[in-house]
Design an enzyme around this catalytic site. Structure first.
Site, mmCIF file in Angstrom:
data_model
loop_
_atom_site.group_PDB
_atom_site.id
_atom_site.type_symbol
_atom_site.label_atom_id
_atom_site.label_comp_id
_atom_site.label_asym_id
_atom_site.label_seq_id
_atom_site.Cartn_x
_atom_site.Cartn_y
_atom_site.Cartn_z
ATOM 1 C CG ASP A 9 39.208 20.049 24.189
ATOM 2 O OD1 ASP A 9 39.395 19.989 25.311
ATOM 3 O OD2 ASP A 9 39.719 21.124 23.843
ATOM 4 C CG ASP A 11 42.173 23.870 28.852
ATOM 5 O OD1 ASP A 11 41.447 24.959 29.543
ATOM 6 O OD2 ASP A 11 42.089 22.292 28.654
ATOM 7 C CB THR A 43 39.816 17.219 28.496
ATOM 8 O OG1 THR A 43 40.421 18.398 28.417
ATOM 9 C CG2 THR A 43 38.987 16.893 29.662
ATOM 10 N N GLY A 44 42.342 16.594 27.278
ATOM 11 C CA GLY A 44 43.565 15.772 27.723
ATOM 12 C C GLY A 44 43.714 16.504 28.723
#
Length: 127
Positions: A9, A11, A43-44
């Protein structure tokens, strides 16, 4: 057992809270890529928001992006997989948000679009 792939990921995993990348992380991930290990960011975020990460770590080959909605070869730009919301559903969602006083935006091929009346409000929000 040989490592074939690493995924991470962004963040507060790869990135510090201030969105910088620790040098040790850059070196380790670059080394993995040099050893032939597939390097994947999960990641989003959409692709349009991770350019500085890709510039810092060129060995990142693939992205699982937009909360899993897109799998992208970051070297060739090929979309390996896309799971998107139909346009009519997205429009209804945005209209409902507008009716309720909530701004919305959407992404198409990694580019952000904001209905014109909401642009100034959305730009002031932390997203």
């Amino acid at each position: 057992m040989d490592i074939k792939m690493i995924a991470f990921d962004l963040d507060e995993t790869l990135l510090r809270i201030d969105k910088t990348i620790p040098e040790d992380n850059i070196r380790a991930i670059q080394k993995a890529g040099e050893l032939g290990i597939y390097v994947v960011v999960a990641t989003g975020r959409p692709v349009s928001s991770i350019g500085y990460v890709l510039d810092a770590i060129p060995s990142i080959r693939y992205g699982i992006l937009s909360n899993g909605g897109v799998v992208l070869d970051l070297v060739t730009g090929e979309y390996i997989s896309e799971h998107t919301i139909p346009v009519d559903v997205a429009v209804r969602f945005l209209e409902y948000g507008e009716k309720m006083g909530y701004p919305g935006d959407f992404f198409v091929k990694g580019k952000r679009f904001v209905p014109s009346g909401w642009a100034s409000l959305v730009d002031r929000m932390e997203v």
